[in-house]
Design an enzyme around this catalytic site. Structure first.
Site, mmCIF file in Angstrom:
data_model
loop_
_atom_site.group_PDB
_atom_site.id
_atom_site.type_symbol
_atom_site.label_atom_id
_atom_site.label_comp_id
_atom_site.label_asym_id
_atom_site.label_seq_id
_atom_site.Cartn_x
_atom_site.Cartn_y
_atom_site.Cartn_z
ATOM 1 N N HIS A 57 61.409 -30.195 66.283
ATOM 2 C CA HIS A 57 62.181 -29.620 65.166
ATOM 3 C C HIS A 57 63.004 -28.424 65.647
ATOM 4 C CE1 HIS A 57 62.722 -28.916 60.725
ATOM 5 N NE2 HIS A 57 63.276 -27.830 61.263
ATOM 6 N N HIS A 59 67.291 -26.513 65.501
ATOM 7 C CA HIS A 59 68.645 -26.470 64.918
ATOM 8 C C HIS A 59 69.619 -26.060 66.014
ATOM 9 C CE1 HIS A 59 67.442 -26.895 60.646
ATOM 10 N NE2 HIS A 59 66.306 -26.437 61.144
ATOM 11 N N GLN A 152 71.958 -29.298 54.650
ATOM 12 C CA GLN A 152 71.428 -27.937 54.477
ATOM 13 C C GLN A 152 71.571 -27.409 53.046
ATOM 14 O OE1 GLN A 152 70.358 -24.974 57.033
ATOM 15 N NE2 GLN A 152 69.546 -24.894 54.952
ATOM 16 N N HIS A 210 63.178 -31.483 55.898
ATOM 17 C CA HIS A 210 62.670 -30.161 55.576
ATOM 18 C C HIS A 210 62.016 -30.327 54.212
ATOM 19 C CE1 HIS A 210 65.357 -28.921 58.740
ATOM 20 N NE2 HIS A 210 64.976 -27.667 58.628
ATOM 21 N N GLU A 213 59.631 -26.149 52.164
ATOM 22 C CA GLU A 213 59.620 -24.900 52.945
ATOM 23 C C GLU A 213 59.755 -23.759 51.943
ATOM 24 O OE1 GLU A 213 62.631 -24.382 55.946
ATOM 25 O OE2 GLU A 213 61.557 -22.715 56.892
ATOM 26 N N ASP A 309 62.036 -24.750 65.789
ATOM 27 C CA ASP A 309 62.946 -24.522 64.663
ATOM 28 C C ASP A 309 64.195 -23.720 65.046
ATOM 29 O OD1 ASP A 309 63.834 -24.878 62.089
ATOM 30 O OD2 ASP A 309 62.403 -23.511 61.149
HETATM 31 FE FE FE2 Z 1 64.356 -26.276 60.215
#
Ligand code: FE2
Length: 427
Positions: A57, A59, A152, A210, A213, A309
């Site tokens: 995971h 970005h 996102q 996701h 979260e 992440d």
């Molecule tokens: Fe993430």
């Protein structure tokens, strides 16, 4: 005759003093005192020879952008998302590409062999998608890079996200992402999970969302994700990332939920560094840790892999592509302190994550790819304790990175003149 022999290796399974023979890109022998010639010999000196680290995971479209256009002052997830919204329109494909390539160099030097990166598709120009597809091509010899189409700003909340998500999949992004807890309502979140899983089922793709979260115990989209996984026959192809609301949920509800996740074959990807930083921000004291229920998920038979992440981006200003930092934090926050639990944390950044990503021929075993990392430590627990130097990184039978061992010179009378961190390990 071998192309490469790694001599005197300790393995993650506890074997020691073995030689690993490789022909071409494959491990063809693991035995003691391998008597054969080789094109290249690397002496592991009894150190741990691990399969590569796997980050399930990340970005990569945001990495190394720290401070552009400004810092995240509150340090919250939501300020990070709005800061990312400021950066997106002003960054170019070239800038994203360059940052991502620099990160890949760092990751490879730190022994990473595979990364799953989410790429934000809430940008009608799809700059991130274009940049990261090119990165994927460029690094493929050295690193397996999987890309997730990640809405996102919410696949329903953002007016063009659904169209863009399909465009990104058409361009070659191979995993469907989502962010149900960021949609406008709980119902919209559940609807987004259903719609996205249907897209994945229709296209024959994996799903990685996701999911929840949030510190809100009522954020229960993982329940819908497990249900849709079963309904659509996606077992083994779906992961829930973060799952932090589970930390705050009622125990009775969790006792029903975890078996449902296990039954659906949904994998779990906690991100310990980022969530210990971001969660509990609305709490006074005591502050919740926010990490999902790692031990309970694992004990229910769910495959759990730790992700990193973020590294130096709008959400997290630290990090150095060290999956052992991730394991170290996951271990502490999850209080996974027994020898067996610590050993398991090493799996969470290696083989469990490889399983989640569906990597083939992974692991230091005969018949698998000759992908290995020699660490300046003797075993997995020592590796987590020391987060040591990656002495050699081998990919498909070829040495692709090397780092000088860590050793200090001491200038004190009546004391040793040399100190290596790994010499403090108990025998
Ligand atoms: Fe993430």
């Amino acid at each position: 005759m071998f192309d490469l022999i790694v001599k005197n290796a300790s393995l993650a399974n506890g074997d020691s003093g073995v030689d690993i023979g490789c022909k071409g890109d494959t491990i063809t022998a693991i035995e003691k005192d391998l008597a054969a010639e080789a094109g290249q010999i690397i002496d592991a000196c009894g150190n741990l020879v691990s399969p590569p680290f796997v980050d399930p995971h990340f970005h990569m479209d945001a990495t190394l952008s720290l401070g552009t256009p400004r810092m995240n002052v509150s340090g919250t997830l939501l300020e990070g998302i709005s800061l990312w919204g400021e950066l997106k329109p002003i960054q170019s494909v070239e800038q994203i590409f360059e940052r991502a390539m620099r990160y890949c160099d760092l990751a490879i030097s730190m022994g990473l062999g595979a990364i799953r990166s989410h790429v934000d598709i809430c940008d009608d120009t799809l700059k991130g998608v274009e940049a990261l597809l090119e990165v994927q091509k460029q690094v493929s010899t050295y690193l397996d890079l999987q890309l997730v189409a990640f809405p996102q700003d919410g696949v329903f909340r953002d007016p063009t996200a659904l169209t863009n998500l399909n465009r990104a999949l058409d361009m070659g992004v191979s995993i469907v992402g989502g962010i149900p807890h960021f949609e406008r309502t709980m119902d919209e979140g559940a609807n987004s999970v259903r719609a996205l899983c249907e897209i994945a089922a229709k296209r024959g793709l994996m799903v990685d969302m996701h999911c929840d979260e949030s510190d809100d115990p009522h954020s229960r989209h993982i329940e819908t994700l497990a249900f849709e996984t079963q309904r659509l026959g996606l077992q083994g192809r779906v992961a829930g990332s973060h799952l932090t609301s589970m930390h705050s949920m009622d125990n009775y509800y969790v006792s029903k939920l975890i078996p449902l996740i296990a039954e659906a074959g949904v994998h779990a990807i906690p991100n310990p560094l980022i969530n210990i930083m971001l969660q509990g921000r609305h709490d006074s004291y005591p502050k919740r840790r926010g990490q999902t229920r790692v031990r309970e998920l694992r004990d229910a038979g769910i495959t759990v892999g730790f992700g990193s992440d973020c590294v130096m981006d709008p959400w997290y200003s630290l990090g150095k592509a060290d999956m052992l930092d991730v394991a170290f934090m996951g271990l502490h926050v999850g209080q996974l302190s027994s020898r067996a639990d610590m050993r398991w944390c090493f799996d969470a950044v290696t083989k469990n994550s490889a399983e989640i990503m569906g990597l083939e021929k992974y692991g230091v075993e005969v018949g698998n790819y000759a992908d290995m990392v020699i660490l300046q430590a003797k075993d997995p627990i020592e590796a987590i304790r020391l987060r040591p130097t990656r002495l050699s990184v081998i990919r498909r039978g070829k040495l692709i990175a090397q780092t000088t061992p860590s050793v200090s010179t001491l200038y004190m009378s009546d004391r040793p003149d040399r100190l290596k961190p790994d010499e403090y390990a108990p025998e």
